[in-house]
Design an enzyme around this catalytic site. Structure first.
Site, PDB file in Angstrom:
ATOM      1  N   SER A  15       0.817  -1.212   0.000  1.00 17.55           N
ATOM      2  CA  SER A  15       0.000   0.000   0.000  1.00 17.55           C
ATOM      3  C   SER A  15       0.851   1.261   0.000  1.00 17.55           C
ATOM      4  O   SER A  15       1.700   1.443   0.870  1.00 17.55           O
ATOM      5  CB  SER A  15      -0.821   0.089   1.285  1.00 17.55           C
ATOM      6  OG  SER A  15      -1.881  -0.764   1.245  1.00 17.55           O
ATOM      7  N   HIS A  64      -3.189   1.193  -4.342  1.00 18.64           N
ATOM      8  CA  HIS A  64      -2.614   0.018  -5.002  1.00 18.64           C
ATOM      9  C   HIS A  64      -2.949   0.174  -6.482  1.00 18.64           C
ATOM     10  O   HIS A  64      -4.120   0.190  -6.827  1.00 18.64           O
ATOM     11  CB  HIS A  64      -3.320  -1.273  -4.563  1.00 18.64           C
ATOM     12  CG  HIS A  64      -3.265  -1.561  -3.099  1.00 18.64           C
ATOM     13  ND1 HIS A  64      -2.404  -2.475  -2.570  1.00 18.64           N
ATOM     14  CD2 HIS A  64      -3.987  -1.081  -2.065  1.00 18.64           C
ATOM     15  CE1 HIS A  64      -2.592  -2.532  -1.252  1.00 18.64           C
ATOM     16  NE2 HIS A  64      -3.542  -1.701  -0.927  1.00 18.64           N
ATOM     17  N   HIS A 117      -5.679  -9.340  -2.237  1.00 23.23           N
ATOM     18  CA  HIS A 117      -5.954  -9.594  -0.816  1.00 23.23           C
ATOM     19  C   HIS A 117      -7.190 -10.465  -0.695  1.00 23.23           C
ATOM     20  O   HIS A 117      -8.109 -10.368  -1.511  1.00 23.23           O
ATOM     21  CB  HIS A 117      -6.227  -8.271  -0.087  1.00 23.23           C
ATOM     22  CG  HIS A 117      -5.135  -7.253  -0.218  1.00 23.23           C
ATOM     23  ND1 HIS A 117      -5.065  -6.390  -1.279  1.00 23.23           N
ATOM     24  CD2 HIS A 117      -4.082  -6.967   0.588  1.00 23.23           C
ATOM     25  CE1 HIS A 117      -4.003  -5.610  -1.133  1.00 23.23           C
ATOM     26  NE2 HIS A 117      -3.383  -5.934  -0.019  1.00 23.23           N
ATOM     27  N   TYR A 130      -9.398  -9.974   1.478  1.00 22.02           N
ATOM     28  CA  TYR A 130     -10.542  -9.097   1.782  1.00 22.02           C
ATOM     29  C   TYR A 130     -11.179  -8.501   0.524  1.00 22.02           C
ATOM     30  O   TYR A 130     -12.273  -7.956   0.582  1.00 22.02           O
ATOM     31  CB  TYR A 130     -10.160  -7.987   2.780  1.00 22.02           C
ATOM     32  CG  TYR A 130      -9.148  -6.977   2.296  1.00 22.02           C
ATOM     33  CD1 TYR A 130      -9.454  -6.026   1.319  1.00 22.02           C
ATOM     34  CD2 TYR A 130      -7.865  -6.957   2.831  1.00 22.02           C
ATOM     35  CE1 TYR A 130      -8.526  -5.109   0.880  1.00 22.02           C
ATOM     36  CE2 TYR A 130      -6.923  -6.037   2.409  1.00 22.02           C
ATOM     37  CZ  TYR A 130      -7.261  -5.120   1.419  1.00 22.02           C
ATOM     38  OH  TYR A 130      -6.330  -4.218   0.987  1.00 22.02           O
ATOM     39  N   GLU A 131     -10.477  -8.602  -0.620  1.00 19.88           N
ATOM     40  CA  GLU A 131     -11.083  -8.147  -1.874  1.00 19.88           C
ATOM     41  C   GLU A 131     -12.003  -9.215  -2.453  1.00 19.88           C
ATOM     42  O   GLU A 131     -12.677  -8.973  -3.450  1.00 19.88           O
ATOM     43  CB  GLU A 131      -9.996  -7.802  -2.898  1.00 19.88           C
ATOM     44  CG  GLU A 131      -9.166  -6.599  -2.507  1.00 19.88           C
ATOM     45  CD  GLU A 131      -7.986  -6.402  -3.446  1.00 19.88           C
ATOM     46  OE1 GLU A 131      -8.125  -5.652  -4.417  1.00 19.88           O
ATOM     47  OE2 GLU A 131      -6.937  -7.020  -3.209  1.00 19.88           O
ATOM     48  N   ALA A 180       2.593  -2.286   4.073  1.00 24.87           N
ATOM     49  CA  ALA A 180       2.312  -1.312   5.121  1.00 24.87           C
ATOM     50  C   ALA A 180       1.690  -2.106   6.266  1.00 24.87           C
ATOM     51  O   ALA A 180       0.877  -3.002   6.020  1.00 24.87           O
ATOM     52  CB  ALA A 180       1.328  -0.275   4.609  1.00 24.87           C
ATOM     53  N   MET A 213      -2.613  -7.081   6.346  1.00 26.27           N
ATOM     54  CA  MET A 213      -3.647  -7.893   5.704  1.00 26.27           C
ATOM     55  C   MET A 213      -3.143  -8.569   4.425  1.00 26.27           C
ATOM     56  O   MET A 213      -3.934  -8.944   3.566  1.00 26.27           O
ATOM     57  CB  MET A 213      -4.859  -7.010   5.377  1.00 26.27           C
ATOM     58  CG  MET A 213      -5.429  -6.283   6.583  1.00 26.27           C
ATOM     59  SD  MET A 213      -6.676  -5.077   6.089  1.00 26.27           S
ATOM     60  CE  MET A 213      -6.870  -4.151   7.626  1.00 26.27           C
ATOM     61  N   SER A 214      -1.833  -8.701   4.302  1.00 25.63           N
ATOM     62  CA  SER A 214      -1.290  -9.234   3.042  1.00 25.63           C
ATOM     63  C   SER A 214      -0.127 -10.179   3.328  1.00 25.63           C
ATOM     64  O   SER A 214       0.014 -10.701   4.431  1.00 25.63           O
ATOM     65  CB  SER A 214      -0.814  -8.071   2.164  1.00 25.63           C
ATOM     66  OG  SER A 214       0.282  -7.410   2.755  1.00 25.63           O
ATOM     67  N   ASN A 257       1.368   3.066  11.250  1.00 27.07           N
ATOM     68  CA  ASN A 257       0.507   3.540  12.352  1.00 27.07           C
ATOM     69  C   ASN A 257       0.706   2.631  13.557  1.00 27.07           C
ATOM     70  O   ASN A 257       1.130   1.486  13.404  1.00 27.07           O
ATOM     71  CB  ASN A 257      -0.979   3.476  11.920  1.00 27.07           C
ATOM     72  CG  ASN A 257      -1.365   2.084  11.455  1.00 27.07           C
ATOM     73  OD1 ASN A 257      -1.115   1.696  10.314  1.00 27.07           O
ATOM     74  ND2 ASN A 257      -1.972   1.310  12.347  1.00 27.07           N
ATOM     75  N   HIS A 276      -7.235   4.687   6.310  1.00 26.41           N
ATOM     76  CA  HIS A 276      -6.282   4.288   5.253  1.00 26.41           C
ATOM     77  C   HIS A 276      -5.403   5.461   4.787  1.00 26.41           C
ATOM     78  O   HIS A 276      -4.259   5.256   4.358  1.00 26.41           O
ATOM     79  CB  HIS A 276      -7.044   3.677   4.074  1.00 26.41           C
ATOM     80  CG  HIS A 276      -6.160   3.067   3.021  1.00 26.41           C
ATOM     81  ND1 HIS A 276      -5.278   2.045   3.288  1.00 26.41           N
ATOM     82  CD2 HIS A 276      -5.992   3.352   1.698  1.00 26.41           C
ATOM     83  CE1 HIS A 276      -4.621   1.721   2.184  1.00 26.41           C
ATOM     84  NE2 HIS A 276      -5.043   2.498   1.204  1.00 26.41           N
TER      85      HIS A 276
HETATM   86  N1  HPA Z   1      -3.757  -3.268  10.852  1.00 29.14           N
HETATM   87  C1  HPA Z   1      -3.849  -4.065   9.776  1.00 29.14           C
HETATM   88  N2  HPA Z   1      -3.334  -3.741   8.588  1.00 29.14           N
HETATM   89  C2  HPA Z   1      -2.675  -2.583   8.487  1.00 29.14           C
HETATM   90  C3  HPA Z   1      -2.532  -1.705   9.569  1.00 29.14           C
HETATM   91  C4  HPA Z   1      -3.104  -2.073  10.831  1.00 29.14           C
HETATM   92  O1  HPA Z   1      -3.033  -1.351  11.832  1.00 29.14           O
HETATM   93  N3  HPA Z   1      -1.830  -0.634   9.128  1.00 29.14           N
HETATM   94  C5  HPA Z   1      -1.536  -0.864   7.817  1.00 29.14           C
HETATM   95  N4  HPA Z   1      -2.056  -2.043   7.421  1.00 29.14           N
END
Ligand code: HPA
Length: 289
Positions: free
Chosen positions: A40, A71, A93, A95-96, A123, A221-222, A245, A257
């Site tokens: 990302s 992306h 992903h 989730y997609e 990320a 998530m990847s 983050n 995001h």
């Molecule tokens: N959680 C899950 N996926 C992420 C995060 C997070 O805090 N930050 C960037 N991708």
């Protein structure tokens, strides 16, 4: 199954890989030394490539598209400081809505183009108060909490190793090189375990508490499915997380995001320098063996 637009669940992943490789070869792509999957907000890494050949995922019949902001969906093949490389700008992903084997498509495309190692970037959220947003982390290992595996359901005639070993999933030699390069270039780099979760919702504070207890330092998530596929292909992997983050519960701020894409933009000079120097070093090391 609810499959995203652009995806055709009746097409076999093997056929998609063959079509992608044919399309890339027709565009002039040759052998690559390294395959890089960009997370990302990190698509800019492919902008450093010389003589790029770009093939959009939408130019490959039946190939899935990246549906997430930040992306893009392209393969870019060219040279990075004279090293032939392939980039996947945009990954797939769970989730997609994609089936697990489709998450491994970029890995299999790079393997088919001759890649000798894979660099995965992502990320991720930080689970360690000592690793603030902006930290770069070399992934030492992962915990697959997606409860999905891209190797399930592989056609039996394509199974080369039914039970791939994961003890060196993030190659120790490549990690050592990455650490040495970071030191040499004075780029701060931490190490840690990546927990791969399903998403797309961010985690609850209780879930983050659990992930910390089981030894994770980053959450995203990847990545985990790609690394499993690489293990099956015996393709050495190195992984870099950009911690964008603090994970839920480590901060009172709600997650969004935008924060991910902003942190990725801020980290550009460091991550670009690290990736370029690492690719040069890993390629020259491989040439000397
Ligand atoms: N959680 C899950 N996926 C992420 C995060 C997070 O805090 N930050 C960037 N991708």
């Amino acid at each position: 199954m609810n499959v995203p637009r652009g995806a055709n669940p009746t097409v076999s992943p093997t056929a998609l890989v063959e079509d992608a490789v044919d399309r890339l070869r027709a565009a002039g792509a040759g052998r690559v030394e390294a395959g890089l999957i960009l997370g990302s907000g990190l698509s800019y890494l492919a902008e450093d490539v010389d003589d790029p050949m770009t093939v959009g995922y939408d130019e490959i019949p039946g190939f899935p598209r990246s549906t997430v902001e930040g992306h893009s969906g392209h393969f870019v093949v060219g040279t990075l400081d004279t090293v032939p490389v392939g980039f996947a700008q945009g990954r797939f992903h769970l989730y997609e809505g994609y089936p697990p084997p489709w998450l491994a498509l970029p890995v299999r495309v790079f393997a088919a183009l001759g890649a000798r190692f894979l660099l995965v970037t992502n990320a991720a959220g930080s689970l360690d108060p000592d690793h603030p947003p902006g930290t770069l982390l070399s992934i030492t290992d992962h915990i697959n909490l997606q409860f999905a595996n891209p190797l399930i359901g592989r056609p039996t005639d394509e199974v080369t190793n039914p039970f791939p070993d994961m003890c060196n999933a993030y190659d120790a030699g490549l990690r050592e090189q990455l650490t040495a390069i970071a030191l040499e270039h004075e780029i701060p780099l931490r190490e840690g375990v990546y927990a791969g979760v399903l998403g797309p919702s961010y985690e609850t504070a209780a879930e983050i508490g659990l992930l910390r207890k089981i030894g994770a330092h980053a959450v995203g998530m990847s990545t985990v499915a790609e690394v499993v596929a690489a293990a099956e292909l015996e393709l050495p992997v190195v992984g870099i997380s950009l911690l964008t983050n603090y994970a839920t519960g480590l901060t009172a701020e709600p997650l969004h995001h935008d924060e991910v894409t902003e942190a990725a933009a801020d980290a550009r000079p460091r991550i670009e320098a690290l990736v370029r120097a690492f690719i040069r070093s890993a390629a020259s090391e491989l040439r000397s063996v």
